[in-house]
Design an enzyme around this catalytic site. Structure first.
Site, short mmCIF file in Angstrom:
data_model
loop_
_atom_site.label_atom_id
_atom_site.label_comp_id
_atom_site.label_asym_id
_atom_site.label_seq_id
_atom_site.Cartn_x
_atom_site.Cartn_y
_atom_site.Cartn_z
N GLU A 167 18.05 18.31 90.90
CA GLU A 167 16.97 17.31 90.85
C GLU A 167 17.07 16.52 92.14
O GLU A 167 17.97 15.70 92.30
CB GLU A 167 17.16 16.40 89.63
CG GLU A 167 16.94 17.11 88.30
CD GLU A 167 15.49 17.50 88.05
OE1 GLU A 167 14.59 16.94 88.72
OE2 GLU A 167 15.25 18.36 87.20
N CYS B 224 13.37 8.49 93.06
CA CYS B 224 12.86 9.79 93.55
C CYS B 224 11.36 9.96 93.27
O CYS B 224 10.67 10.67 93.98
CB CYS B 224 13.64 10.91 92.89
SG CYS B 224 13.69 10.76 91.10
P1 NAD Z 1 23.20 12.01 97.88
O1 NAD Z 1 22.76 13.42 97.85
O2 NAD Z 1 23.75 11.48 99.14
O3 NAD Z 1 24.33 11.77 96.77
C1 NAD Z 1 24.16 12.17 95.44
C2 NAD Z 1 25.51 12.49 94.85
O4 NAD Z 1 26.06 13.59 95.56
C3 NAD Z 1 26.54 11.35 94.97
O5 NAD Z 1 27.35 11.37 93.82
C4 NAD Z 1 27.36 11.76 96.17
O6 NAD Z 1 28.67 11.26 96.14
C5 NAD Z 1 27.36 13.26 96.00
N1 NAD Z 1 27.64 13.99 97.23
C6 NAD Z 1 27.30 13.67 98.50
N2 NAD Z 1 27.75 14.61 99.34
C7 NAD Z 1 28.36 15.55 98.59
C8 NAD Z 1 29.02 16.77 98.87
N3 NAD Z 1 29.13 17.22 100.12
N4 NAD Z 1 29.53 17.48 97.84
C9 NAD Z 1 29.43 17.05 96.57
N5 NAD Z 1 28.82 15.88 96.24
C10 NAD Z 1 28.29 15.16 97.24
O7 NAD Z 1 21.96 11.17 97.33
P2 NAD Z 1 21.87 9.61 97.09
O8 NAD Z 1 21.68 8.94 98.39
O9 NAD Z 1 22.98 9.16 96.22
O10 NAD Z 1 20.55 9.51 96.19
C11 NAD Z 1 19.29 9.45 96.74
C12 NAD Z 1 18.60 10.80 96.67
O11 NAD Z 1 18.62 11.29 95.34
C13 NAD Z 1 17.13 10.68 97.03
O12 NAD Z 1 16.77 11.76 97.84
C14 NAD Z 1 16.44 10.76 95.68
O13 NAD Z 1 15.11 11.21 95.74
C15 NAD Z 1 17.31 11.71 94.95
N6 NAD Z 1 17.14 11.54 93.50
C16 NAD Z 1 16.51 12.53 92.80
C17 NAD Z 1 16.27 12.38 91.44
C18 NAD Z 1 15.57 13.43 90.65
O14 NAD Z 1 15.60 13.37 89.42
N7 NAD Z 1 14.91 14.38 91.28
C19 NAD Z 1 16.69 11.21 90.80
C20 NAD Z 1 17.34 10.23 91.56
C21 NAD Z 1 17.57 10.41 92.91
#
Ligand code: NAD
Length: 491
Positions: free
Chosen positions: A259, A293
């Site tokens: 997601e 998002c």
């Molecule tokens: P992010 O991808 O930076 O982080 C999300 C999660 O992934 C965090 O727990 C982070 O620690 C982890 N993470 C980061 N790098 C990683 C790696 N290399 N390996 C494993 N885990 C890792 O995103 P964010 O900044 O926390 O959230 C914002 C983004 O999330 C936006 O793009 C938003 O649109 C999206 N989002 C999508 C939905 C949906 O339902 N589609 C809902 C909420 C947020």
């Protein structure tokens, strides 16, 4: 069951195999309040060995859990529900303190949590198998629907409790065990607080594990570990791609639910009710400072209404109070962290440099970024194509319905969207042509109902949440045949 009215404590540990213990990486995370910068707690981070313990505990515990009755699993969620009700204020206070959520946003998140829990009560008894016809004499054919096993959950910081729990609750309800890695900014609301709630509700040890760690240490291993059968990831498209790559290149192939990011168009057609459209677009754009998002990321307005829309939109947004999220009057609270603020400032600078009309702006104070509105933005500009994740609104002019549709679809993303028109048939025809997983006619793009489908197209992800859709994702089909009379084999 007696409900414990004392506020939870010890939320500075890992929760592994039912034990609250320190992480062994030697690193410490300082968990801070984004509004005033105060330190909430310090968490000793998990090592790869801690993660391994969590996955092994989950694997073991899941085997018994899968054998429990549907009623037993439903009853767990009844207890979770009453804890959520009893601890409503405590949960909302945590969301305000750790995530910078306004009281409104924290209450919406608590409601989402409660709705997901209600749905989980009903989920165990909705699992169905099939008896299939088969053209071999003496054979019976069945398809059983079984739990997947262990589910790895990685969640973001923007709706941390709900977005972790939307995987945890159905996974447990369907007989799986879970290991969660919450985001660094929200270790408590994204995981540890949920662990306290499930523990208080009597969930057996090992079925829910929370591992708070540094992604440079446990990021890749989280997906590469052999225990999880599915990684349920919510976050950015960039990290989602990495998870998907690892899931198919690791030693054991696994499913992924992704997601990801969005760039929702809010389309205002020439016959829209302007009052409705202005208020909805403003709410869709600025709720939780645009850090959702599904936020309305591009506001596309038909040229016949454009000037009036911009004027009314700016007049409305100008009234939004910026400040302390704990003040009930506040609409715009702090952004989550410095990285988010810098990204917002870069986007604002990009819009100014490109000469877009800055209709509303203001001074930044700490992590507080006041609402910004830019009109005359071309859809193909880098500014319009970026997921803002900040209180920054690009307004785009469309010269016809056809052009509005083409602009709405001209994005790499396809999560949510909205269209405004007084002609409901026209709205439905338009909605069906939008390349997105979700489209709402005459309402905001931010919608999530626990028994309606949720998910994206294009670079917004793979997979679906809620209701029967998550039931399919978190279980697997097993074809079993039974030969009850001997067969005649050819040799
Ligand atoms: P992010 O991808 O930076 O982080 C999300 C999660 O992934 C965090 O727990 C982070 O620690 C982890 N993470 C980061 N790098 C990683 C790696 N290399 N390996 C494993 N885990 C890792 O995103 P964010 O900044 O926390 O959230 C914002 C983004 O999330 C936006 O793009 C938003 O649109 C999206 N989002 C999508 C939905 C949906 O339902 N589609 C809902 C909420 C947020």
């Amino acid at each position: 069951m007696t409900l414990n009215p004392t506020a939870y404590s010890d939320l500075d540990r890992q929760f592994i195999n039912g034990i609250w213990r320190s992480g062994r990486s030697g690193k410490t995370l300082s968990n801070t309040n984004p509004y005033d910068g105060s330190v909430i707690n310090a968490i000793s981070l998990a090592s790869a060995d801690d993660l391994d313990d969590a996955y092994c505990a989950a694997e073991t515990a899941q085997q018994q859990w899968a054998l429990t009755s549907h009623g037993e699993r439903s009853a767990l969620f009844l207890r979770v529900l009453s804890i959520l009700d009893t601890r409503k204020e405590e949960i909302i206070a945590w969301l305000v303190r750790e995530t910078g959520a306004t009281l409104l946003k924290a209450t919406v998140e608590w409601n989402a949590l409660r709705g997901g829990t209600l749905e989980a009560i009903a989920l165990p008894s909705r699992v169905e198998g099939k008896i299939m016809p088969i053209d071999i004499p003496g054979k019976q054919s069945f398809v059983f629907r079984e739990p997947l096993g262990v589910i790895g959950v990685i969640s973001p910081w923007n709706f941390p409790m709900h977005l972790s729990n939307r995987s945890i609750a159905p996974a447990l309800a369907l007989g799986n065990a879970v290991v969660v890695k919450p985001a660094e900014d929200t270790p408590v609301t994204g995981g540890l607080l949920l662990a306290k709630i499930y523990e208080e509700a009597g969930l057996p040890a090992g079925l829910l594990n929370i591992v708070v760690g540094d992604v440079t240490e446990i990021g890749d291993v989280f997906t590469l570990h052999c225990a999880p059968k599915l990684i349920s990831f919510t976050g950015s498209t960039r990290v989602g791609r990495r998870i998907a790559e690892l899931a198919v290149t690791g030693k054991r192939l696994k499913h992924v639910g992704l997601e990801l990011g969005g760039n929702a168009p809010i389309v205002v057609l020439d016959d829209a009710d302007l009052d409705v459209a202005v208020r909805a677009a403003a709410f869709a754009r600025f709720f939780h400072n645009g850090q959702i998002c599904m936020s309305g990321n591009r506001i596309i307005v038909d040229t016949t209404l454009y000037d009036e829309f911009v004027e009314r939109f700016v007049d409305h947004v100008r009234t939004f109070k910026v400040g302390d999220p704990a003040d009930p009057a506040t609409v715009i609270g702090p952004l989550m962290n410095l990285k988010q603020k810098e990204a917002a400032l870069q986007n604002i600078a990009m819009a100014r440099a490109a000469g877009f009309e800055e209709k509303l702006g203001g001074e930044v104070d700490g992590l507080l970024v006041p609402p910004h509105v830019f009109a005359g933005v071309p859809n193909d500009s880098a500014f319009a194509q970026a997921e803002q994740f900040a209180p920054v609104a690009p307004i785009i002019r469309a010269n016809s319905e056809q052009e509005a549709l083409q602009l709405a679809n001209a994005t790499e993303y396809g999560l949510s969207s909205a269209v405004f028109t007084r002609d409901l048939g026209r709205g439905l025809r338009f909605a069906r042509k939008i390349e997105a997983g979700m489209t709402h006619i005459n309402d905001i793009s931010i919608q999530d109902s626990p028994f309606n489908m949720f998910g994206g197209e294009k670079n917004s992800g793979i997979g679906r949440f809620n209701g029967d859709w998550i039931l399919s994702e978190l279980t697997t089909d097993h074809w079993i045949t039974l030969q009850d009379t001997p067969r005649n084999y050819p040799f």
